[in-house]
Design an enzyme around this catalytic site. Structure first.
Site, PDB file in Angstrom:
ATOM      1  N   ARG A 317       0.840  -1.199   0.000  1.00  0.00           N
ATOM      2  CA  ARG A 317       0.000   0.000   0.000  1.00  0.00           C
ATOM      3  C   ARG A 317       0.873   1.246   0.000  1.00  0.00           C
ATOM      4  O   ARG A 317       1.883   1.300   0.685  1.00  0.00           O
ATOM      5  CB  ARG A 317      -0.916  -0.008   1.226  1.00  0.00           C
ATOM      6  CG  ARG A 317      -1.990   1.064   1.192  1.00  0.00           C
ATOM      7  CD  ARG A 317      -2.911   0.930   2.389  1.00  0.00           C
ATOM      8  NE  ARG A 317      -3.528  -0.382   2.441  1.00  0.00           N
ATOM      9  CZ  ARG A 317      -4.279  -0.801   3.455  1.00  0.00           C
ATOM     10  NH1 ARG A 317      -4.474  -0.014   4.493  1.00  0.00           N
ATOM     11  NH2 ARG A 317      -4.816  -2.000   3.431  1.00  0.00           N
ATOM     12  N   ASP A 540     -16.826  -0.389   4.268  1.00  0.00           N
ATOM     13  CA  ASP A 540     -15.631   0.400   3.984  1.00  0.00           C
ATOM     14  C   ASP A 540     -15.418   0.497   2.477  1.00  0.00           C
ATOM     15  O   ASP A 540     -16.248   0.021   1.694  1.00  0.00           O
ATOM     16  CB  ASP A 540     -14.412  -0.176   4.702  1.00  0.00           C
ATOM     17  CG  ASP A 540     -13.959  -1.499   4.119  1.00  0.00           C
ATOM     18  OD1 ASP A 540     -14.807  -2.201   3.521  1.00  0.00           O
ATOM     19  OD2 ASP A 540     -12.776  -1.852   4.256  1.00  0.00           O
TER      20      ASP A 540
END
Length: 763
Positions: A317, A540
């Site tokens: 990420r 989410d």
């Protein structure tokens, strides 16, 4: 002198023209010869694939006919005495057909089918039963999915089809069909066993090259199946006629050879033009300078600088355009491909969430995978759980979800599964090692095919999960990719859905898609109160986490939801292991034990939880962040959308008819805090935790150090751990009352400040 030089240049060009023309003609002729060979090979390949297709149709048809014959013969031998009693009749059929998996008996008029609720009963099942009446008792055999297991369904009359005494629905294993189909060689092409018509076709099995384009379809007699076949597309630019291509090849080769021959053997002696030789054109005995040896440099392999910090504990990420670029995505794809090749894996599913950078990064990742020789199945923009589902659906065992999850819009990342294992920690670092060492295969030619998987995912859930009464629920997707799927799933199980921020927008204009932060649930709470909904659910950014609020606006934290899920699962799986992470309440262990389960606390992290589930055979797991992992009736991956459906099924099917608030009130709770975070410099949070482990002392508490430091007292607990996704310390406190909560927080405050006196505490 200038005139002479010009004349020599003109002569040089005249001598080179025949050479160039002959070479060009010869090259074109050879190209046409290659095209002739490709056309001939393609035609031969098409015939071989067509033969394989017919063989597959015959093999599957024979297996279906044999199954129907065995079943019909068994029904013919049943004693008439038991034929009027459905239970006795079903038992007799089971005795005569040991391989049958399910037997259901229906009346001769199929009245119970005509008046059934097809959403619960199943549209496909009803259609197959009713078709038996219209087709003289020979309803086409088809395939059904029962709790993730593929089966063969068959409808037969008891007695003559024109005047049956009853109709029987029989389910048989699908394995014999799969065995017969996969035993047929695709002959270098691709074969797919499909079910349904063009409007609702479902791929059941596939063999051969994923790069082949399916072209021809042949129906399997006596069934709703068909076999599609395709051959790999060759690079053919000429009309697909080998005779024409051969003629062009002969003309090109013959013409080129003739022109080159005439250049060497000109007709007659050419007239030589005398040139005036100037004294200045002659250099007598002047030594010529030696030419230096020319060494052609080999092209250097391009190395991409990759930030080691993007390789985290559970995923890769980073910030798009800074630490994460298309080039980084491409070499990551090559590294994943190298790992897959070592494991002899050849196919992977790739999908992405709704972030603006998703298409570019997913495309570059796929390019890297294909360069490594891996075939890519692109499922497009879908929630992460749908990508996991596709991995099981297509039996690849490998996938990459391009997603930034709940991070800000300028973040993105990659969740990676290879060979059924979600990569974490050391396996993630191994990918970085391969990239840094340049250990990246680039000589492959992997295929690419795009597949629509969302309808299959929705059908799979709605065929198994159903709400017995229509609850009204507000669905807040925070403009994340779940907005394209979650409302359809919850409507499909029988709920009334009020969408909130379900338009997919990578800018996240309304609020951050992170239901673990109470601030992000404020709009949902307001919407539930305004609409009078029974409850609200939130997802989410990529749909693998679930948040819930009650009708009164109370946030039902995930550890309490896990209590409810555990009760439900343990009612069917007594003694099962239930895993929860270190951030969950101490009451959870007591609830699992009271429900007859085996509680197990483990480290935080979706990949770590899934690994522990495989190790222990756990039926259910959950994290305080909102990840829920159902193995019972599902596949064991974290799926917020499926968890939301299971929650609504439990609430709507309560035997006592209680409201969701009444059911939530049975879940014990104390006084607790949400997740509290202390930002730190990158890497500093890990160093702080190591120091804290060595120095922390909590009088009268039991310490758990599998993930940070958790101190448990009889009346509450506290936790501090290093986040593995962002450089922060994560704290949480839970106690029976406010006095105990304050005492525990004071104890942690003293120990934390002992390590770092200037630490700014959020409590």
């Amino acid at each position: 002198m200038q005139t002479a030089g010009w004349r020599r240049g003109a002569n040089d060009w005249r001598r080179l023209l025949p050479l160039a023309a002959g070479t060009l003609l010869l090259g074109l002729g050879l190209f046409c010869a290659w095209q002739t060979w490709l056309i001939a090979v393609e035609q031969g390949a098409a015939e071989r694939v067509e033969q394989s297709q017919q063989e597959a149709v015959r093999a599957v048809g024979e297996e279906i006919a044999a199954t129907r014959t065995r079943a019909s013969e068994a029904l013919a031998t049943i004693d008439p005495i038991v034929q009027d009693d459905p239970a006795l009749l079903a038992a007799a059929v089971r005795r005569r057909l040991p391989q049958v998996l399910a037997v259901e008996v229906y009346s001769a008029g199929l009245d119970e089918v005509l008046h059934a609720d097809y959403r619960t009963f199943g549209y496909a099942k009803a259609a197959q039963l009713l078709a038996a009446q219209a087709d003289d008792g020979i309803a086409p055999v088809q395939s059904v999915s029962v709790k993730g297991e593929r089966r063969l369904s068959l409808v037969l009359p008891l007695g003559p089809a024109s005047q049956p005494r009853a109709w029987l629905w029989l389910e048989f294993p699908f394995a014999p069909i799969k065995q017969r189909f996969t035993a047929v060689s695709p002959a270098g092409g691709r074969l797919e066993l499909r079910q349904g018509d063009e409007r609702g076709e479902l791929s059941l099995l596939a063999t051969g090259s994923s790069a082949a384009t399916l072209a021809t379809v042949v129906a399997v007699p006596g069934s709703s199946f068909s076999v599609s076949a395709g051959r790999p597309e060759a690079f053919i630019v000429l009309p697909r006629s080998w005779l024409l291509a051969a003629c062009l090849a002969v003309l090109g080769i013959a013409g080129g050879a003739y022109v080159l021959w005439r250049r060497v053997h000109p007709r007659g002696s050419p007239d030589l033009e005398t040139e005036e030789i100037m004294v200045s054109d002659i250099k007598l005995n002047q030594p010529q300078p030696a030419r230096p040896a020319v060494r052609e440099a080999a092209p250097a392999a391009a190395r991409v600088e990759v930030d080691a910090g993007i390789f985290r504990a559970y995923d890769v990420r980073g910030v798009v355009g800074k630490t994460l670029t298309a080039e980084v995505a491409r070499v990551l794809g090559q590294a994943i491909g190298a790992l897959m090749r070592e494991k002899q894996l050849t196919e992977i599913v790739v999908g992405r969430d709704g972030r603006l950078s998703g298409p570019e990064l997913a495309g570059a990742l796929a390019d890297g995978l294909r360069a490594a020789g891996i075939d890519v199945i692109d499922v497009g923009a879908v929630p992460t759980p749908v990508i996991y589902y596709a991995t099981y659906r297509f039996e690849t065992g490998s996938c990459v979800a391009v997603t930034g999850s709940h991070n800000p819009p300028d973040y993105n990342g990659f969740k990676i599964m290879v060979g059924g294992e979600t990569l974490s920690e050391g396996a993630i670092q191994d990918l970085y090692r391969r990239i840094r060492a340049g250990d990246l295969p680039g000589d492959g030619h992997g295929g690419l095919r795009q597949v629509e998987i969302v309808p299959d995912y929705i059908e799979r859930i709605t065929s198994d999960v159903q709400a017995e009464r229509a609850l009204k629920v507000v669905v807040d997707c925070g403009n994340g990719i779940p907005g394209a799927v979650a409302p359809q799933v919850l409507e499909g199980i029988g709920c009334e859905v009020i969408p909130l921020y379900c338009e997919v927008d990578g800018h996240f204009p309304n609020h951050h898609p992170d239901p673990s932060d109470p601030h992000n649930l404020e709009d949902l709470i307001l919407a539930v109160k305004k609409t009078g909904a029974d409850l609200g659910v939130a997802f989410d950014g990529d749909g693998d986490r679930l948040g819930v609020v009650s009708r009164e606006g109370e946030i039902i934290y995930p550890d309490r939801l896990l209590m409810l899920f555990a009760r439900d699962v343990l009612s069917r799986r007594p003694g099962a292991t239930i895993i929860y992470d270190v951030k969950c309440t101490g009451h959870l262990k007591e609830e699992i034990l009271a429900a007859g389960g085996s509680p197990l606390m483990w480290r935080t992290g979706h990949s770590l939880i899934k690994a522990k589930m495989r190790e222990t055979g756990a039926e259910l797991a959950g994290e305080m962040s909102g990840h829920f992992f159902f193995k019972e009736r599902w596949y064991g991956f974290d799926d917020g959308i499926y968890a939301g459906a299971r929650l609504l099924e439990i609430l709507a099917g309560d035997p006592a008819g209680r409201s969701p608030e009444e059911i939530f009130a049975t879940l014990p709770k104390g006084v607790s805090t949400p997740e509290l975070k202390i930002p730190m410099a990158e890497g500093e949070h890990y160093r702080f935790i190591e120091k804290f482990k060595q120095s922390a002392h909590f009088e009268g508490a039991t310490l758990v150090t599998i993930d940070g430091v958790r101190a448990d007292w009889p009346d509450g607990w506290g936790l501090v751990r290093a986040s593995n996704t962002t450089p922060v310390l994560v704290l949480r406190f839970d106690a029976d009352d406010k006095a105990a909560l304050k005492r525990i927080q004071d104890a942690f405050r003293a120990e934390l400040l002992k390590v770092e006196p200037n630490l700014k505490l959020p409590f």
